[in-house]
Design a protein around this motif. Structure first.
Motif, short mmCIF file in Angstrom:
data_model
loop_
_atom_site.label_atom_id
_atom_site.label_comp_id
_atom_site.label_asym_id
_atom_site.label_seq_id
_atom_site.Cartn_x
_atom_site.Cartn_y
_atom_site.Cartn_z
N ARG A 9 45.81 -17.17 37.39
CA ARG A 9 44.79 -17.28 36.34
C ARG A 9 45.02 -16.14 35.36
O ARG A 9 45.13 -14.98 35.76
N ASP A 57 55.97 -19.86 23.17
CA ASP A 57 55.09 -20.91 23.69
C ASP A 57 53.87 -20.32 24.40
O ASP A 57 52.76 -20.81 24.25
N VAL A 58 54.09 -19.27 25.18
CA VAL A 58 52.98 -18.62 25.89
C VAL A 58 51.98 -18.05 24.89
O VAL A 58 50.77 -18.23 25.04
N TYR A 61 50.15 -21.26 23.09
CA TYR A 61 49.37 -22.28 23.79
C TYR A 61 48.43 -21.75 24.87
O TYR A 61 47.46 -22.42 25.22
N TYR A 62 48.71 -20.60 25.45
CA TYR A 62 47.93 -20.15 26.61
C TYR A 62 47.01 -19.00 26.25
O TYR A 62 47.37 -18.12 25.48
N ASP A 66 43.05 -19.38 31.48
CA ASP A 66 43.86 -20.56 31.77
C ASP A 66 44.53 -20.39 33.13
O ASP A 66 44.81 -19.28 33.56
N LEU A 68 47.91 -21.26 35.28
CA LEU A 68 49.31 -21.58 35.04
C LEU A 68 50.11 -21.57 36.33
O LEU A 68 49.81 -20.80 37.24
N TYR A 98 54.28 -23.47 33.55
CA TYR A 98 53.72 -24.80 33.43
C TYR A 98 52.20 -24.70 33.35
O TYR A 98 51.60 -23.94 34.09
N PRO A 99 51.57 -25.48 32.47
CA PRO A 99 50.10 -25.47 32.44
C PRO A 99 49.54 -26.16 33.67
O PRO A 99 50.09 -27.17 34.13
N LEU A 102 43.96 -25.82 31.59
CA LEU A 102 43.72 -25.04 30.38
C LEU A 102 42.27 -25.16 29.96
O LEU A 102 41.67 -26.22 30.10
#
Length: 107
Positions: A9, A57-58, A61-62, A66, A68, A98-99, A102
């Protein structure tokens, strides 16, 4: 170092940093996470580092809170968590993220 998979988390917002090698900038993202488990334990915190294109990307998007799935190399070092009185900190250098769950973005 061991290659591992963890469900974590995200505790802190991922932060962008730049590493300069031979006049070439390499971006990496770094954040604090907690291993997902049912019992409360202060020793379940870890520092996640993500390099290169995956770092973009991290960062995009995150967010905090969240969940992961992180796959990468596990290592330990002297702690920087003074307020928790932990002698050793756990670091994971992620090669894949990988999500899992979210949170919904709010405006």
């Amino acid at each position: 170092m061991n290659y591992t998979n963890f469900l974590i988390r995200v505790i802190s917002q991922p932060e962008r940093s730049i590493f300069n090698v031979n006049n070439e900038d390499i971006i990496y993202a770094e954040f604090i996470a907690k291993f997902y488990q049912y019992r409360n334990n202060v020793y379940t915190l870890c520092k996640i580092k993500v390099w290169g294109n995956l770092a973009y990307d991290v960062l995009r998007y995150y967010n905090k809170n969240d969940f992961l799935m992180v796959e990468g190399s596990l290592s330990t070092e002297s702690s920087t968590f003074e307020k928790l009185d932990i002698n050793t900190s756990i670091n994971i250098t992620a090669s894949k993220v990988y999500p899992f769950a979210l949170r919904k973005k709010t405006k």
